[in-house]
Design a protein around this motif. Structure first.
Motif, PDB file in Angstrom:
ATOM      1  N   GLU A 662      39.015  42.741  43.741  1.00 53.76           N
ATOM      2  CA  GLU A 662      39.971  41.728  43.288  1.00 53.76           C
ATOM      3  C   GLU A 662      41.323  42.004  43.946  1.00 53.76           C
ATOM      4  OE1 GLU A 662      38.928  40.852  38.734  1.00 53.76           O
ATOM      5  OE2 GLU A 662      39.001  42.996  39.225  1.00 53.76           O
ATOM      6  N   GLU A 668      54.449  37.184  42.832  1.00 52.64           N
ATOM      7  CA  GLU A 668      54.057  35.791  42.640  1.00 52.64           C
ATOM      8  C   GLU A 668      55.156  34.988  41.942  1.00 52.64           C
ATOM      9  OE1 GLU A 668      50.422  33.419  40.303  1.00 52.64           O
ATOM     10  OE2 GLU A 668      50.322  35.590  40.628  1.00 52.64           O
ATOM     11  N   THR A 680      48.063  28.556  45.419  1.00 58.79           N
ATOM     12  CA  THR A 680      46.958  28.420  44.456  1.00 58.79           C
ATOM     13  C   THR A 680      45.627  28.335  45.185  1.00 58.79           C
ATOM     14  OG1 THR A 680      48.417  27.297  42.874  1.00 58.79           O
ATOM     15  CG2 THR A 680      46.042  27.021  42.574  1.00 58.79           C
ATOM     16  N   ARG A 681      45.587  27.571  46.284  1.00 62.01           N
ATOM     17  CA  ARG A 681      44.358  27.466  47.064  1.00 62.01           C
ATOM     18  C   ARG A 681      43.992  28.823  47.677  1.00 62.01           C
ATOM     19  NH1 ARG A 681      46.815  22.590  48.717  1.00 62.01           N
ATOM     20  NH2 ARG A 681      47.558  23.564  50.648  1.00 62.01           N
ATOM     21  N   LYS A 683      44.856  31.809  46.657  1.00 62.69           N
ATOM     22  CA  LYS A 683      44.474  32.752  45.595  1.00 62.69           C
ATOM     23  C   LYS A 683      43.004  32.569  45.225  1.00 62.69           C
ATOM     24  CE  LYS A 683      46.269  34.491  41.182  1.00 62.69           C
ATOM     25  NZ  LYS A 683      47.309  34.268  40.131  1.00 62.69           N
ATOM     26  N   GLN A 684      42.581  31.319  45.169  1.00 55.02           N
ATOM     27  CA  GLN A 684      41.179  31.048  44.866  1.00 55.02           C
ATOM     28  C   GLN A 684      40.274  31.489  46.016  1.00 55.02           C
ATOM     29  OE1 GLN A 684      40.381  26.928  43.973  1.00 55.02           O
ATOM     30  NE2 GLN A 684      38.157  27.226  43.849  1.00 55.02           N
ATOM     31  N   THR A 685      40.726  31.246  47.252  1.00 53.69           N
ATOM     32  CA  THR A 685      39.915  31.596  48.419  1.00 53.69           C
ATOM     33  C   THR A 685      39.744  33.101  48.563  1.00 53.69           C
ATOM     34  OG1 THR A 685      40.701  29.619  49.574  1.00 53.69           O
ATOM     35  CG2 THR A 685      39.670  31.318  50.911  1.00 53.69           C
ATOM     36  N   GLY A 687      39.902  35.178  46.257  1.00 52.26           N
ATOM     37  CA  GLY A 687      39.027  35.588  45.152  1.00 52.26           C
ATOM     38  C   GLY A 687      37.559  35.433  45.540  1.00 52.26           C
ATOM     39  N   GLU A 688      37.239  34.324  46.237  1.00 52.64           N
ATOM     40  CA  GLU A 688      35.867  34.109  46.700  1.00 52.64           C
ATOM     41  C   GLU A 688      35.479  35.158  47.746  1.00 52.64           C
ATOM     42  OE1 GLU A 688      35.496  30.150  48.172  1.00 52.64           O
ATOM     43  OE2 GLU A 688      36.274  29.222  46.342  1.00 52.64           O
ATOM     44  N   GLU A 691      34.688  38.323  46.012  1.00 50.84           N
ATOM     45  CA  GLU A 691      33.378  38.272  45.357  1.00 50.84           C
ATOM     46  C   GLU A 691      32.257  38.478  46.369  1.00 50.84           C
ATOM     47  OE1 GLU A 691      30.116  37.930  43.088  1.00 50.84           O
ATOM     48  OE2 GLU A 691      32.155  38.189  42.333  1.00 50.84           O
ATOM     49  N   THR A 712      31.319  40.534  40.213  1.00 48.99           N
ATOM     50  CA  THR A 712      32.630  41.089  39.883  1.00 48.99           C
ATOM     51  C   THR A 712      32.696  41.651  38.471  1.00 48.99           C
ATOM     52  OG1 THR A 712      33.757  39.659  41.477  1.00 48.99           O
ATOM     53  CG2 THR A 712      35.093  40.583  39.701  1.00 48.99           C
TER      54      THR A 712
END
Length: 899
Positions: A662, A668, A680-681, A683-685, A687-688, A691, A712
């Protein structure tokens, strides 16, 4: 031979004092400075021997420490039978071996041409060689070797101390008894707060403190010993010189004798060596200790106990020094056997052997002598390494022939630490979009002593090669006073509670009452950590958030430039950006991502954190560097120097949790509103990507159930489990350091085995950037590599055995059980699965995308690099992008094209 005017008062003689100091320094080469466990970082356990060729260093360590420098021969043969070492690997390595030693590829005997490479290969692969009869041919070969002044026998120089050869009344050797004494005294003196009752008198220094206490309560109970203590000089060097005399050690043998003593307890000696090398450390200033003092105490016990010994082994009276008996030189006998075997295979009779020309016979003898058992291990090890390296180079070459994914305008640029665990995260992030990644050592250009908000202690955030003097404090931004006071109160309360618990637990009068009073306080953590580690982790985080809320902070140097000038700040971060080639086309978001591990109940936790940050988490470095880069005054100075960062570019500070994969963001809250949507985009990417990387690593962890779903949460459970001996694999299987553009490795799955440092040779015409990389990150990577190597090939001598029997001592290290040497390497669980190896012990392969003359010039300037390359501690390979070719730098400093 060292000569003196008189040896009647040898220890008081000024010349001898200097000589003694030089002997202790030379003796210290057999050990390596060991950092305290709180900042445990990787180090080459034989760093002091890097001035020797690798195989000689392993042999020397074997003599003094009884250590092994290679895997067992049967392991290499198994690798060969399973294809992990191929016949082509042996051919390539033997060819290089012959070239590096100026040995011919073929030898002519009469009408027969013998391929020396084939000869070596046959010698390696013939497992059960029949014993050669010592007949006429044997005698002829032996006689010819003597005629050529190539001795058949040599002395076995394995040094032993007088204590090794003397037995006490209880049947133990004197050395064993001395070790027990030294463990007790060192553990007490070096304690950094674990003991409830501290050793008195430590401010005098180790030797004087020991002497004053031992005179009052001599622990070995000898009347002679008590009398000897009283007559012992108060000066440690003087005492050490007298004791060497008393033991009958010849002057020329002082260094080797003291080396053997340091090798008896290399762990405790190593941490003393570290303390001595870091006089700036507060505990060393308060309670000084050095190797001379340590050795003086050791030799006192040895001399006193030897005087009481009941039996003594044979001593070499000729040199007045204890040595093992001369033994037959097995390498010499083996050389004769190999030559006899060769002549038999060629069907040469004794007369024809006698007629072999002298130069030819000399070459054959040299080849045979180079086929000793140790040489065979070295060749097998090199072939084992070559197999991996060859596949890696082929993979890189093939990748250059594929269409390159060009990121014209990166959505986000991310600078990660060069740590091998970042490679997978970088690769998975790049697959998910227009993301450009770079690699740089995790201190991000700023060496510092970092003081977190509310802490009275400084963290040394810098590579081990550097001693920082710049203190940077974490300070709250304006308007956060109430939240700051809340956090400070919480921190103070937690500190006082921890101190109370420690005092009650350790005090001799209160431990039983403590169990009655505080048992319930321990019950809930016990249940939570045992039954639901992840749930307990989340609950702890919630409590932390409630009573110690997040606070917007910034580094003190940004608020107060007087602490570090704006020019110095700008220069540090600009050098970092230039070194990785990030000087133009900046994205709107640029991430500086440090890393740190998450683990419970693990004394070796800092060994899983960032080595470039002194064994600390790397988020602090990312936070400071990002804050500096976001400062408008800093950017104006950088622009004047030609490095223009667009106004809309914002530097994010992040930290990669290498246990769970992670990524958390540390600034931030300071992100402009105009960047919120793209952040935001991203941060999500990321995260993927984390994973996906976690899923890759999950499959490699022992004892896990294969899963195609999200892993995770399972990684989080593993990180919070206080019974988990292997929360993550760390830097296991590290094998290469690649310094070059991302195009060199983009799209390649390097299996988290490579350190990746960005470098653009076109921006470094003078070579200063490359020089910095070779003399710092490469050296640290070699330390890491050798720590894993040595902990794998000989975990008993260089590692720390099983975690299950570890005992933390003095908050400085761990022992095995109740009393042992200080364990300085990696535990078995870090490199093995049960009895099977997981780490592949390979020496580091350093691949550099730069002109060969530039690399050669840098190496010529630095003796340490010359030793690492010329003595085979690393393999250095240059990549020529124009021809898509690789060239290795031989031990003779010649560039040889890799076929």
């Amino acid at each position: 031979m060292k000569t003196l005017e008189s040896t009647q008062d040898i220890a008081a003689h000024a010349e001898l004092t200097d000589y003694l100091q030089s002997c202790v320094k030379e003796a210290g080469q057999i050990i390596t400075p060991y950092w305290p466990i709180s900042t445990f970082i990787a180090s080459n356990g034989l760093k002091g021997l890097e001035n020797l060729p690798f195989e000689q260093a392993m042999a020397y360590s074997n003599k003094l420490r009884g250590s092994q420098g290679y895997l067992p021969l049967k392991s290499y043969r198994e690798f060969f039978s399973k294809g992990r070492i191929a016949e082509a690997d042996l051919e390539a390595v033997i060819t290089n071996w012959l070239h590096d030693r100026h040995l011919p590829l073929a030898i002519q005997i009469g009408d027969t041409s013998i391929s020396t490479r084939k000869l070596y290969q046959d010698w390696l692969l013939l497992e059960n060689r029949a014993k050669v009869e010592q007949g006429e041919l044997w005698n002829i070969v032996s006689a010819k070797l003597k005629e050529l002044d190539l001795p058949v026998e040599a002395a076995n120089n394995l040094t032993q101390t007088v204590g090794d050869n003397t037995f006490a009344k209880n049947g133990q050797t004197v050395t064993e008894l001395v070790n027990k004494q030294m463990i007790t005294w060192c553990a007490a003196f070096l304690d950094e707060g674990q003991a409830a009752w501290a050793m008195p008198g430590r401010e005098q220094g180790f030797y004087k403190c020991w002497k004053s206490l031992a005179e009052v309560a001599p622990s070995f109970g000898s009347k002679k010993g008590v009398e000897g203590l009283k007559t012992l000089p108060d000066n440690a060097p003087e005492a050490l010189g007298l004791l060497l005399q008393r033991l009958g050690v010849a002057l020329d043998d002082w260094a080797i004798y003291l080396s053997r003593h340091l090798a008896q307890l290399p762990g405790w000696a190593s941490i003393i060596q570290w303390r001595e090398a870091h006089p700036e450390v507060l505990v060393q200033q308060q309670y000084p200790i050095n190797l001379v003092e340590y050795l003086a105490v050791r030799l006192f016990y040895e001399a006193a106990l030897v005087a009481e010994g009941t039996s003594t082994a044979k001593v070499n009276k000729e040199k007045n020094m204890p040595l093992t008996e001369k033994s037959a030189d097995t390498a010499g006998a083996q050389a004769i056997g190999l030559l006899v075997e060769l002549f038999n295979s060629l069907r040469l009779n004794p007369a024809e052997v006698k007629a072999v020309p002298v130069p030819t016979f000399q070459l054959l003898a040299m080849l045979a002598r180079h086929s000793s058992f140790e040489s065979r291990l070295e060749i097998w090890q090199s072939a084992y390494e070559w197999h991996y390296r060859h596949e890696l180079l082929l993979k890189i070459q093939a990748g250059q022939m594929q269409p390159v994914k060009v990121v014209k305008e990166a959505a986000v640029q991310a600078v990660f630490c060069i740590d091998v665990r970042s490679e997978g995260l970088r690769r998975n992030l790049e697959k998910l979009g227009a993301y450009e990644t770079f690699g740089f050592a995790g201190f991000f250009g700023i060496f510092m002593l970092y003081q977190p908000l509310g802490s009275s202690c400084n963290l040394t955030v810098a590579p081990a090669l550097v001693t920082p003097t710049q203190t940077i404090k974490e300070l709250p931004k304006e308007g956060t006073d109430e939240a700051v006071q809340k956090r400070l109160r919480f921190n103070k309360l937690r500190y006082q509670w921890d101190k109370l618990i420690h005092t009650l637990r350790e005090n001799l009068l209160t431990p039983f009452a403590f169990v009655e009073m505080a048992g319930w306080f321990s019950f809930f953590p016990l249940v939570g950590k045992t039954l639901n580690p992840r749930g307990w982790r989340r609950m702890q985080s919630s409590i932390q958030q409630k009573f110690s809320p997040p606070i917007v902070t910034e580094p003190s140097i940004v608020i107060n430039p007087e602490e570090m000038s704006l020019e110095a700040q700008a220069g540090a971060v600009a050098n970092m950006l230039r070194s990785i080639g990030l000087t133009h086309q900046f994205a709107r978001l640029v991430l500086l991502c440090g890393h740190g591990s998450e683990t419970e109940n693990n004394p070796y936790a800092s060994g899983l954190d960032c080595g470039a940050c002194g064994g600390n988490h790397g988020g602090n470095s990312a936070f400071v560097a990002a804050s500096v880069l976001n400062s408008p005054p800093i950017r104006r100075i950088m622009a004047q120097e030609g490095l223009v960062i667009p106004e809309e570019t914002f530097f994010l500070a992040g930290e990669h949790n290498t246990t769970t994969d992670e990524v958390s963001f540390l600034n931030e809250s300071q992100l402009p509103a105009t960047h919120q949507a793209e952040f935001t985009r991203f941060k999500q990417t990321i995260g993927e990507a984390g994973e996906q990387n976690a899923a890759e690593r999950w499959q490699k962890l022992p004892g896990v159930i294969p899963s195609k779903g999200v892993v995770t949460p399972r990684m989080q459970q593993r990180a919070a489990d206080w019974a988990q001996v292997r929360p993550e694999w760390g830097l296991v299987r590290n094998a290469a350091f690649i310094c070059g553009s991302r195009n060199l490795t983009a799209g390649l799955n390097l299996d988290n085995r490579t350190f990746l440092h960005s470098y653009d040779s076109q921006l470094d015409t003078g070579g200063a950037i490359l020089e910095g990389i070779l003399t710092a990150p490469v050296v640290v990577a070699e330390w890491i590599n050798m720590q894993y190597y040595l902990s794998t090939v000989d975990n008993h001598n260089f590692g720390s055995s099983t975690k299950l029997l570890h005992t933390v001592v003095g908050q400085v290290g761990v022992m095995q059980g109740r009393q042992s040497d200080l364990l300085i390497g990696l535990p078995q669980q870090s490199v093995m699965i049960g009895e099977e190896l997981y780490h592949e012990p390979l020496r580091l392969c350093v691949i550099i995308e730069a002109p060969m003359p530039r690399i050669e010039a840098i190496i010529a300037k630095h003796q340490q690099l010359q030793q690492l390359v010329g003595n085979n501690w690393i393999e250095l390979v240059a990549y020529d992008s124009a021809t898509n070719s690789f060239y290795r730098l031989s031990v003779n400093m010649e560039w040889l094209k890799v076929a």
